[in-house]
Design a protein around this motif. Structure first.
Motif, mmCIF file in Angstrom:
data_model
loop_
_atom_site.group_PDB
_atom_site.id
_atom_site.type_symbol
_atom_site.label_atom_id
_atom_site.label_comp_id
_atom_site.label_asym_id
_atom_site.label_seq_id
_atom_site.Cartn_x
_atom_site.Cartn_y
_atom_site.Cartn_z
ATOM 1 N N LEU A 1 0.828 -1.211 0.000
ATOM 2 C CA LEU A 1 0.000 0.000 0.000
ATOM 3 C C LEU A 1 0.861 1.259 0.000
ATOM 4 O O LEU A 1 0.536 2.249 -0.666
ATOM 5 C CB LEU A 1 -0.924 -0.002 1.220
ATOM 6 N N LEU A 2 1.969 1.208 0.742
ATOM 7 C CA LEU A 2 2.864 2.370 0.797
ATOM 8 C C LEU A 2 3.466 2.658 -0.572
ATOM 9 O O LEU A 2 3.551 3.819 -0.999
ATOM 10 C CB LEU A 2 3.966 2.110 1.827
ATOM 11 N N ILE A 3 3.879 1.597 -1.281
ATOM 12 C CA ILE A 3 4.455 1.782 -2.620
ATOM 13 C C ILE A 3 3.405 2.349 -3.579
ATOM 14 O O ILE A 3 3.681 3.293 -4.336
ATOM 15 C CB ILE A 3 5.008 0.444 -3.143
ATOM 16 N N CYS A 4 2.196 1.777 -3.551
ATOM 17 C CA CYS A 4 1.130 2.259 -4.443
ATOM 18 C C CYS A 4 0.797 3.715 -4.158
ATOM 19 O O CYS A 4 0.667 4.535 -5.083
ATOM 20 C CB CYS A 4 -0.116 1.392 -4.283
ATOM 21 N N ASN A 5 0.643 4.064 -2.879
ATOM 22 C CA ASN A 5 0.294 5.439 -2.524
ATOM 23 C C ASN A 5 1.415 6.409 -2.889
ATOM 24 O O ASN A 5 1.156 7.517 -3.366
ATOM 25 C CB ASN A 5 -0.011 5.535 -1.027
ATOM 26 N N SER A 6 2.672 5.982 -2.674
ATOM 27 C CA SER A 6 3.803 6.858 -3.015
ATOM 28 C C SER A 6 3.856 7.109 -4.510
ATOM 29 O O SER A 6 4.100 8.236 -4.957
ATOM 30 C CB SER A 6 5.116 6.212 -2.537
ATOM 31 N N ALA A 7 3.623 6.049 -5.303
ATOM 32 C CA ALA A 7 3.621 6.213 -6.759
ATOM 33 C C ALA A 7 2.510 7.154 -7.196
ATOM 34 O O ALA A 7 2.725 8.035 -8.049
ATOM 35 C CB ALA A 7 3.460 4.850 -7.430
ATOM 36 N N ALA A 8 1.324 6.995 -6.614
ATOM 37 C CA ALA A 8 0.210 7.859 -6.980
ATOM 38 C C ALA A 8 0.468 9.315 -6.575
ATOM 39 O O ALA A 8 0.159 10.241 -7.333
ATOM 40 C CB ALA A 8 -1.077 7.352 -6.332
ATOM 41 N N ILE A 9 1.028 9.518 -5.392
ATOM 42 C CA ILE A 9 1.336 10.881 -4.941
ATOM 43 C C ILE A 9 2.395 11.516 -5.836
ATOM 44 O O ILE A 9 2.329 12.702 -6.174
ATOM 45 C CB ILE A 9 1.798 10.854 -3.466
ATOM 46 N N PHE A 10 3.398 10.699 -6.258
ATOM 47 C CA PHE A 10 4.437 11.209 -7.160
ATOM 48 C C PHE A 10 3.828 11.647 -8.489
ATOM 49 O O PHE A 10 4.137 12.722 -9.010
ATOM 50 C CB PHE A 10 5.486 10.115 -7.373
ATOM 51 N N ILE A 11 2.948 10.790 -9.035
ATOM 52 C CA ILE A 11 2.302 11.136 -10.304
ATOM 53 C C ILE A 11 1.457 12.398 -10.149
ATOM 54 O O ILE A 11 1.469 13.296 -10.995
ATOM 55 C CB ILE A 11 1.436 9.961 -10.784
ATOM 56 N N ARG A 12 0.721 12.486 -9.031
ATOM 57 C CA ARG A 12 -0.109 13.678 -8.798
ATOM 58 C C ARG A 12 0.737 14.937 -8.688
ATOM 59 O O ARG A 12 0.384 15.987 -9.225
ATOM 60 C CB ARG A 12 -0.920 13.479 -7.519
ATOM 61 N N SER A 13 1.892 14.839 -7.998
ATOM 62 C CA SER A 13 2.763 15.999 -7.831
ATOM 63 C C SER A 13 3.325 16.452 -9.168
ATOM 64 O O SER A 13 3.375 17.647 -9.463
ATOM 65 C CB SER A 13 3.906 15.659 -6.874
ATOM 66 N N LYS A 14 3.755 15.461 -9.977
ATOM 67 C CA LYS A 14 4.312 15.806 -11.283
ATOM 68 C C LYS A 14 3.257 16.465 -12.165
ATOM 69 O O LYS A 14 3.528 17.430 -12.876
ATOM 70 C CB LYS A 14 4.848 14.542 -11.958
ATOM 71 N N TRP A 15 2.024 15.931 -12.097
ATOM 72 C CA TRP A 15 0.944 16.499 -12.908
ATOM 73 C C TRP A 15 0.620 17.918 -12.450
ATOM 74 O O TRP A 15 0.407 18.819 -13.257
ATOM 75 C CB TRP A 15 -0.298 15.618 -12.811
#
Length: 293
Positions: free
Chosen positions: A275-289
């Protein structure tokens, strides 16, 4: 004399407001510290019990009736299948419904009823969705106890959360963007597709992250759906049987042997890392966007 009385009144009110502010701040601080202490205790307890069982063999072995040989390979594969399909269905239909309700639908009594129904569904217990999935997907649509039926059930579970979060994100986009697009001759669909939806992506992504975190940790709907607790194979298609990490953990915790309890703790650690990996990836994508916008 009147000026002195007014200053006295204002002084009393100011002191009272500051006292209320200190009480409110202290209450929030104490509640936050207590929540963090409970969280740290739970993580430390799980790590203490399960760290010794974590190994490569644990990750790459199928479940077994012998604790020393049991692993979570099929549970990891089932969770990945379930998560990917749930993400696809829930985002496709959830975000689509939010865009239609917020940007395209006429505001009438029917739309109000739909909005009220979605808000109500967001608070329905997950076991109810399991009963719905069992009746509709497993029996009526004859999908069986497959990974597709499980993903559709979990999509129903998280879709109200995604719809509500997506609508709030769309509401936060300034109307000036819509007006500017209309002024340049864009249609309503072009305005939504090219301007409103891209601006709302960070908020939508946050809702999807929270919804998927709930979906990946749910066990009750899948147990009621009839997902298997002992699977010695990896799903290779949409209609294969499956298990998932929460179900495997539940199965091990229900056994009396201490060795299986330690395996359950190790499974919880893997689930938390996943869950931590999935959430971190999603937060990274959101930040980049968000940075691009």
């Amino acid at each position: 004399m009147p000026d002195r009385e007014n200053r006295s009144v204002f002084k009393v009110n100011t002191e009272r407001r500051r006292l209320k502010e200190r009480i409110f701040t202290t209450t929030i601080l104490v509640a936050t510290i207590m929540a963090l202490l409970v969280l740290v205790y739970l993580i430390a307890s799980v790590t203490r019990d399960g760290a010794g069982s974590l190994s490569w063999d644990f990750l790459t072995s199928f479940p077994s009736r012998f604790a020393s040989k049991a692993g979570i390979k099929s549970a990891i594969a089932g969770s990945m299948w379930l998560g990917a399909l749930t993400l696809f269905f829930s985002v496709l239909f959830g975000v689509g419904a939010a865009v239609y309700l917020q940007e395209l639908a006429n505001k009438n009594r029917m739309s109000q009823v739909i909005e009220l129904s979605i808000a109500t569904l967001a608070g329905v217990p997950s076991i109810i969705y399991g009963m719905l999935g069992l009746g509709v997907f497993v029996r009526f649509m004859a999908l069986g106890r497959s990974v597709l039926a499980g993903a559709l059930t979990m999509s129903l579970l998280v879709m109200p959360v995604i719809i509500i979060a997506s609508r709030e994100a769309l509401k936060s986009v300034p109307d000036s963007i819509r007006m500017a697009a209309f002024a340049l001759g864009a249609t309503r669909w072009q305005t939504v597709r090219d301007h409103v939806l891209p601006a709302a992506v960070p908020g939508i992504a946050t809702g999807v992250i929270l919804a998927m975190a709930r979906a990946m940790g749910e066990a009750a709907p899948l147990i009621l759906l009839g997902a298997l607790t002992y699977v010695a194979f990896v799903p290779s298609g949409l209609f294969d049987g499956f298990t998932a990490l929460p179900i495997q953990i539940y199965n091990w915790t229900s056994r009396p042997q201490q060795a299986f309890h330690e395996l359950a703790a190790a499974g919880i650690i893997v689930l938390l890392i996943f869950l931590l990996i999935c959430n971190s990836a999603a937060i990274f994508i959101r930040s980049k966007w968000g940075a691009k916008k």
